[in-house]
Enzyme design. Structure first.
Site, PDB file in Angstrom:
ATOM      1  N   ARG A   1       9.406  37.121  37.652  1.00  0.00           N
ATOM      2  CA  ARG A   1       9.896  38.378  37.086  1.00  0.00           C
ATOM      3  C   ARG A   1       8.833  39.008  36.190  1.00  0.00           C
ATOM      4  O   ARG A   1       7.856  38.358  35.805  1.00  0.00           O
ATOM      5  CB  ARG A   1      11.170  38.120  36.264  1.00  0.00           C
ATOM      6  CG  ARG A   1      12.372  37.727  37.095  1.00  0.00           C
ATOM      7  CD  ARG A   1      13.557  37.316  36.242  1.00  0.00           C
ATOM      8  NE  ARG A   1      13.339  36.029  35.587  1.00  0.00           N
ATOM      9  CZ  ARG A   1      14.226  35.458  34.769  1.00  0.00           C
ATOM     10  NH1 ARG A   1      15.364  36.062  34.496  1.00  0.00           N
ATOM     11  NH2 ARG A   1      13.943  34.282  34.230  1.00  0.00           N
TER      12      ARG A   1
ATOM     13  N   ASP B   1      19.020  26.626  29.266  1.00  0.00           N
ATOM     14  CA  ASP B   1      18.194  27.375  28.309  1.00  0.00           C
ATOM     15  C   ASP B   1      18.676  27.197  26.873  1.00  0.00           C
ATOM     16  O   ASP B   1      17.899  27.355  25.928  1.00  0.00           O
ATOM     17  CB  ASP B   1      18.212  28.872  28.641  1.00  0.00           C
ATOM     18  CG  ASP B   1      17.106  29.250  29.611  1.00  0.00           C
ATOM     19  OD1 ASP B   1      16.062  28.565  29.611  1.00  0.00           O
ATOM     20  OD2 ASP B   1      17.269  30.217  30.368  1.00  0.00           O
TER      21      ASP B   1
ATOM     22  N   HIS C   1      16.053  32.209  23.307  1.00  0.00           N
ATOM     23  CA  HIS C   1      16.821  30.961  23.274  1.00  0.00           C
ATOM     24  C   HIS C   1      16.300  30.016  22.190  1.00  0.00           C
ATOM     25  O   HIS C   1      16.034  28.835  22.426  1.00  0.00           O
ATOM     26  CB  HIS C   1      16.800  30.279  24.639  1.00  0.00           C
ATOM     27  CG  HIS C   1      17.296  31.138  25.761  1.00  0.00           C
ATOM     28  ND1 HIS C   1      18.619  31.480  25.913  1.00  0.00           N
ATOM     29  CD2 HIS C   1      16.633  31.750  26.784  1.00  0.00           C
ATOM     30  CE1 HIS C   1      18.763  32.244  26.975  1.00  0.00           C
ATOM     31  NE2 HIS C   1      17.573  32.434  27.517  1.00  0.00           N
TER      32      HIS C   1
ATOM     33  N   LYS D   1      10.504  35.768  29.804  1.00  0.00           N
ATOM     34  CA  LYS D   1      10.795  34.443  29.259  1.00  0.00           C
ATOM     35  C   LYS D   1      10.134  34.250  27.898  1.00  0.00           C
ATOM     36  O   LYS D   1       9.249  35.003  27.493  1.00  0.00           O
ATOM     37  CB  LYS D   1      10.315  33.359  30.219  1.00  0.00           C
ATOM     38  CG  LYS D   1      11.114  33.294  31.508  1.00  0.00           C
ATOM     39  CD  LYS D   1      12.595  33.078  31.267  1.00  0.00           C
ATOM     40  CE  LYS D   1      12.919  31.716  30.706  1.00  0.00           C
ATOM     41  NZ  LYS D   1      14.358  31.545  30.413  1.00  0.00           N
TER      42      LYS D   1
ATOM     43  N   TYR E   1      13.660  37.270  26.319  1.00  0.00           N
ATOM     44  CA  TYR E   1      14.575  36.143  26.150  1.00  0.00           C
ATOM     45  C   TYR E   1      13.879  35.096  25.289  1.00  0.00           C
ATOM     46  O   TYR E   1      12.705  34.782  25.504  1.00  0.00           O
ATOM     47  CB  TYR E   1      14.941  35.510  27.497  1.00  0.00           C
ATOM     48  CG  TYR E   1      15.903  36.311  28.326  1.00  0.00           C
ATOM     49  CD1 TYR E   1      17.191  36.583  27.879  1.00  0.00           C
ATOM     50  CD2 TYR E   1      15.532  36.804  29.567  1.00  0.00           C
ATOM     51  CE1 TYR E   1      18.084  37.326  28.640  1.00  0.00           C
ATOM     52  CE2 TYR E   1      16.418  37.548  30.348  1.00  0.00           C
ATOM     53  CZ  TYR E   1      17.688  37.795  29.872  1.00  0.00           C
ATOM     54  OH  TYR E   1      18.562  38.533  30.634  1.00  0.00           O
TER      55      TYR E   1
ATOM     56  N   GLU F   1      19.109  37.879  24.665  1.00  0.00           N
ATOM     57  CA  GLU F   1      20.388  37.175  24.845  1.00  0.00           C
ATOM     58  C   GLU F   1      21.351  37.324  23.680  1.00  0.00           C
ATOM     59  O   GLU F   1      22.526  36.969  23.798  1.00  0.00           O
ATOM     60  CB  GLU F   1      20.153  35.686  25.141  1.00  0.00           C
ATOM     61  CG  GLU F   1      19.687  34.842  23.963  1.00  0.00           C
ATOM     62  CD  GLU F   1      18.179  34.858  23.780  1.00  0.00           C
ATOM     63  OE1 GLU F   1      17.698  34.058  22.948  1.00  0.00           O
ATOM     64  OE2 GLU F   1      17.482  35.634  24.448  1.00  0.00           O
TER      65      GLU F   1
END
Length: 370
Positions: free
Chosen positions: A15, A269, A96, A75, A94, A118
């Site tokens: 991605r 994740d 996490h 990511k 993202y 997120e």
């Protein structure tokens, strides 16, 4: 503002944080966009596609980080990228963080403004997480069905069965976005589906949607033990926004399962909702413990990169434009959804569940920007 996106370097992550269409939108707002060479090749976007949209191509991630004020990724940064960060960088991706203390402390030390997709929240919805949850929920059944095949260590069960043979049994822990989408695929494949959740409202909703095609159960210890004994495929779909996932399947539960049962942990994740979860990659997606197949890929949607990139950027773009147009401080002041996405700022932790995970002092966004 000078904004950049880099080529993702996590294993088999294809991605990209910005599409050429996104570049056009940022440029139309007066921003300068820089894209690392070949950043979009995994999704089929060429450097010339980006250049035609108004971006400048740079040769390396180091150049992007050095040139830009705001970094848009997919990511979380990998260790090899940590050295690129400079004080006051805006990182929009993202993260996490509650499952990654090393990254959290690195970003705190560098005084990065970290806005996590997120945890951006409007009302009770997580608009930047939802599209990836939808994809992961659907992929969970697709991947689980594959690894139930005997050649991958599974029980050799066809989820939809055939006339005269029982259908496979799928259990889904969590009736949120991931769980709902897993239900769609599992019922579509003809499996016998059981969904567990602590919310009677969510179970009632799924009962309205799927009717007799699923069985809804309250998530109790005894019901979890029951599905461990009976299921061929168990999907972990539990989410507490921004916090570590609860461990619902204990190691002791593996002994209750039939050999070759498949566990798919979509919550990996956030630390995973199985005690025996450890993150895997698309290179080596499964491992077997006590005869049970575990699929714990931490970037599942990366396997369907084109669909995922379009789905992701369709929601992240509008918040990204607000951050770029107004700056992080004003964007957080004027939009509570973005404020909830702010996890770290100027060396301070601004998200309560991340602070709780690592014993950090928590600073409310109101206090930070007062």
């Amino acid at each position: 503002m000078k904004i950049g996106t880099v080529k993702e370097i996590k294993t088999h992550e294809y991605r990209v944080g910005l599409t050429p269409d996104c570049v056009k939108s940022y440029v139309s707002h007066g921003h300068e966009i820089y894209v690392e060479k070949n950043a979009g090749e995994g999704t089929g976007f060429s450097d010339s596609d980006y250049e035609k949209s108004g971006a400048v191509i740079l040769n390396s991630a180091a150049e992007i980080f050095d040139k830009c004020e705001m970094i848009i990724k997919v990511k979380e940064p990998q260790p090899s990228e940590y050295s690129y960060f400079k004080k006051n960088h805006i990182l929009y991706t993202y993260l996490h963080l509650a499952a990654d203390e090393k990254l959290t402390r690195e970003l705190l030390d560098k005084k990065i403004c970290a806005i996590a997709y997120e945890t951006i929240m409007e009302g009770r919805s997580l608009p930047c997480l939802t599209p990836m949850s939808e994809i992961a929920g659907r992929l969970a059944v697709q991947e689980g069905a594959k690894y139930l095949e005997k050649t991958f260590g599974g029980r050799g069960v066809l989820l939809g069965g055939v006339p005269g043979v029982a259908r496979g049994k799928v259990a889904i822990l969590g009736a949120g976005v991931v769980g709902t989408n897993a239900c769609k695929i599992a019922t579509g494949m003809g499996a016998e589906v059981t969904v567990l959740d602590v919310s009677s409202a969510r179970l009632a909703y799924l009962d309205d949607v799927f009717g007799s095609r699923i069985t809804g159960l309250y998530s109790t210890e005894s019901n979890i033990e029951r599905i461990c004994r009976e299921s061929d495929l168990i999907i972990g779909a539990v989410l507490i926004p921004g916090a570590k996932a609860p461990k619902l399947i204990k190691k002791s539960h593996l002994a209750l399962m039939k050999k070759g049962t498949v566990l798919v942990d979509v919550a990996v994740d956030q630390g995973g909702c199985f005690e025996t979860t450890r993150p895997t990659t698309h290179d080596n997606p499964t491992y077997i413990e006590e005869g049970i197949v575990h699929y714990c890929v931490a970037n599942m949607p990366g396997a369907v990169a084109l669909t995922s990139t379009y789905a992701l950027t369709s929601t992240t773009l509008r918040y990204g434009l607000q951050i770029a147009d107004k700056g992080a401080i004003l964007a957080c002041r004027e939009n509570t959804a973005i404020a909830k996405g702010l996890n770290l700022y100027d060396g301070k932790c601004t998200y309560p569940d991340v602070a709780s995970a690592f014993g950090l002092e928590y600073y409310s966004v109101d206090k930070i920007f007062s």
